[in-house]
Each structure stands twice: as C-alpha cells, then as structure tokens.
Design a protein around this motif. Structure first.
Motif, short mmCIF file in Angstrom:
data_model
loop_
_atom_site.label_atom_id
_atom_site.label_comp_id
_atom_site.label_asym_id
_atom_site.label_seq_id
_atom_site.Cartn_x
_atom_site.Cartn_y
_atom_site.Cartn_z
N SER A 134 5.32 5.77 4.33
CA SER A 134 5.31 6.82 3.31
C SER A 134 6.46 6.60 2.35
CB SER A 134 5.48 8.19 3.97
OG SER A 134 4.23 8.76 4.19
N SER A 139 1.28 7.83 1.00
CA SER A 139 1.21 7.40 2.39
C SER A 139 0.13 6.36 2.59
CB SER A 139 0.90 8.58 3.31
OG SER A 139 1.98 9.48 3.27
N ASP A 141 -1.80 4.33 5.77
CA ASP A 141 -2.02 4.19 7.20
C ASP A 141 -2.66 2.83 7.45
OD1 ASP A 141 -3.02 4.20 9.78
OD2 ASP A 141 -3.34 6.37 9.78
N ARG A 146 -6.20 3.99 5.16
CA ARG A 146 -6.28 5.11 4.23
C ARG A 146 -4.99 5.25 3.45
NH1 ARG A 146 -8.96 8.47 8.09
NH2 ARG A 146 -11.15 8.36 7.56
N SER A 148 -3.12 7.92 0.93
CA SER A 148 -3.26 9.31 0.49
C SER A 148 -2.01 9.83 -0.20
CB SER A 148 -3.61 10.20 1.69
OG SER A 148 -2.63 10.03 2.70
N ASN A 150 -0.42 13.66 -0.65
CA ASN A 150 -0.55 15.05 -0.20
C ASN A 150 -1.88 15.29 0.50
OD1 ASN A 150 1.94 15.57 -1.43
ND2 ASN A 150 0.92 16.02 -3.38
N ASP A 151 -2.24 14.43 1.42
CA ASP A 151 -3.47 14.53 2.20
C ASP A 151 -4.75 14.29 1.40
OD1 ASP A 151 -2.02 14.99 4.51
OD2 ASP A 151 -2.02 17.16 4.22
N LYS A 152 -4.60 13.99 0.14
CA LYS A 152 -5.80 13.65 -0.65
C LYS A 152 -5.95 12.13 -0.62
CE LYS A 152 -7.82 14.33 -5.25
NZ LYS A 152 -7.84 12.95 -5.75
N VAL A 153 -7.09 11.66 -0.13
CA VAL A 153 -7.30 10.22 0.05
C VAL A 153 -7.67 9.55 -1.28
CG1 VAL A 153 -8.73 8.47 1.21
CG2 VAL A 153 -7.98 10.51 2.47
N LEU A 154 -7.02 8.44 -1.56
CA LEU A 154 -7.32 7.67 -2.78
C LEU A 154 -8.31 6.56 -2.44
CD1 LEU A 154 -3.74 7.11 -4.25
CD2 LEU A 154 -5.28 9.04 -4.65
N TYR A 161 -5.75 -2.36 -1.93
CA TYR A 161 -5.18 -1.88 -0.68
C TYR A 161 -4.17 -2.90 -0.11
CZ TYR A 161 -4.54 -0.90 4.23
OH TYR A 161 -3.94 -0.71 5.44
N SER A 210 -1.54 10.83 -9.71
CA SER A 210 -0.47 11.52 -8.98
C SER A 210 0.91 11.09 -9.49
CB SER A 210 -0.59 11.21 -7.49
OG SER A 210 -0.51 9.82 -7.27
#
Ligand code: CA
Length: 231
Positions: A134, A139, A141, A146, A148, A150-154, A161, A210
């Motif tokens: 992060s 973030s 993973d 994944r 993301s 703020n918990d919104k996945v890009l 990636y 973002s």
C-alpha cells in the motif's frame, strides 16, 4: 536462510579491510578482489550473491566490468552495488544503463552500506506473495492481483498490473526504460523501449481518477520513478 556471500572489488586495501570487517560483523560471508580480472576468477570458482564494485579500478573500470558481467549468462542477474565517488547524474544514468542495481557514494557509512545490501536481498529473495503493498492509499494485492483505492477496485490490464507491481515493490528508485523492460517484460523478449512509455501512459490514465497518476514520475534523461513524494 543461508549466509549471503558478498564479493568486494576494490583496489584500496584499507577500504577492503574496513568493508570486510563490517560485512563479517553483519553476518555475511566476505571475499575480496583488487581488480576486475581477479574478481572474474573468484566469481568462476565461488559465485557470490552480490558484488560490491568500485568504479575506479586499475585495468578494467568498475562500470566496464559491470557491463561485461551483465552480458555473461551466469552473471547477468548478479546484483551489483557500485561504490563511487561520483555523484554526477550522467554517471548514474550510465551506470543504470549498464544494469547496476544501486549506488553507494564514498565516503559511506556502515549503516548505509548494510541497508543498501539488505534492500537488494529483500528484492531478490522474492517477497512473500501474500503481501499487500500500500502506497499513498493505493493498494495492490499480489495474490488476488487486485489493485484498489479506498476499497474501490481498479481495472488494470495485465501489463499495467505487472508494471504497477514492479513500481510498488521498488519505490523511490529511478529505473531506465531498459531496466523496466527487463523486469516487467523479461530479458528474452525484444520490445522497443518506447513500449514502456505507452504502458506508463495507460497506467497513469487508469490512476488519474484518484489522483495517483502523479506517483509515476518521469525523471528526465533517466527513466521513471514511483514515489509518493513530490519531484
Ligand atoms: Ca578505486
């Protein structure tokens, strides 16, 4: 973890003695050579895990030796830290182009040298794949692939990636296009360096909403850096 072996190539005996002492105290296996020729012989008989290479050497210079090692199959991946009195940007760019992993400028502190060495071993020892990285609210993973905010996945393409994974695993460092190609696309693929720019542009576009596009920084005449700090 087994003891890491570090080979120092340095023509000054006093520096060899000092660095040898530091590294042995830090738990490394240490060996030394006073020039590139001697180092090559030692590498053949006992491959080190990392090379500390002085820039100014009698005979073949450190940078020419680094180039030679990168071109040879057995040593193309050998981590190299350059010891240098030079801080010119041109020299650093030249070093990066030859695939040198990092620099330590003389005079260096014990703590700095050990920190740089450990940072390289952390990278080469393949970090735990379950790690979520992060940076500045972004973030990644590495298990679920994944990304993301703020918990919104890009929605990132596979190349973007891998590019982001590489950057987030190696923040605050400048990489040349060639180095990025080697790390992200692999050494065996022939791709033009311009391809890197294309994917960087796509990655920035995906991070734009973002405001995270500013993390991917262009470093003039050198390459790119991933950093949450302002340039
Ligand atoms: Ca020297």
């Amino acid at each position: 973890m087994s003891e890491k072996h570090i080979l120092l190539v340095e023509d000054e005996q006093a520096i060899r003695d000092m660095v040898g002492l530091i590294l042995k105290q830090a738990g490394f296996k240490f060996s030394e050579a006073s020039n590139a020729h001697e180092a090559e012989g030692k590498i053949k008989t006992d491959m080190p895990d990392l090379l500390l290479l002085d820039w100014m050497l009698p005979g073949l210079s450190g940078i020419d030796f680094a180039r030679k090692l990168r071109a040879m199959k057995n040593t193309s991946e050998l981590p190299i830290i350059m010891l240098t009195a030079r801080t010119d940007e041109d020299d650093i760019v030249r070093g990066l182009a030859e695939g040198v992993d990092d620099y330590v400028t003389k005079p260096f502190s014990t703590r700095e040298l050990i920190a740089r060495i450990n940072a390289i071993f952390r990278r080469t020892d393949h970090p735990d794949p379950s790690t979520v990285v992060s940076i500045a609210g972004l973030s990644l993973d590495a298990v679920s692939h994944r990304v993301s905010v703020n918990d919104k996945v890009l929605a990132l393409g596979p190349t973007e990636y891998r590019l982001l994974l590489f950057f987030m695993s190696n923040p605050e460092r400048v990489y040349s296009r060639e180095q990025i190609l080697n790390h992200v696309w692999g050494d065996n693929v022939y791709i033009e360096e311009r391809t890197v720019d294309v994917h960087i542009r796509r990655l920035r576009k995906l991070l734009e909403a973002s405001g995270h596009d500013s993390l991917v920084q262009t470093v003039r005449s050198a390459g790119y850096r991933f950093s949450p700090k302002k340039e």
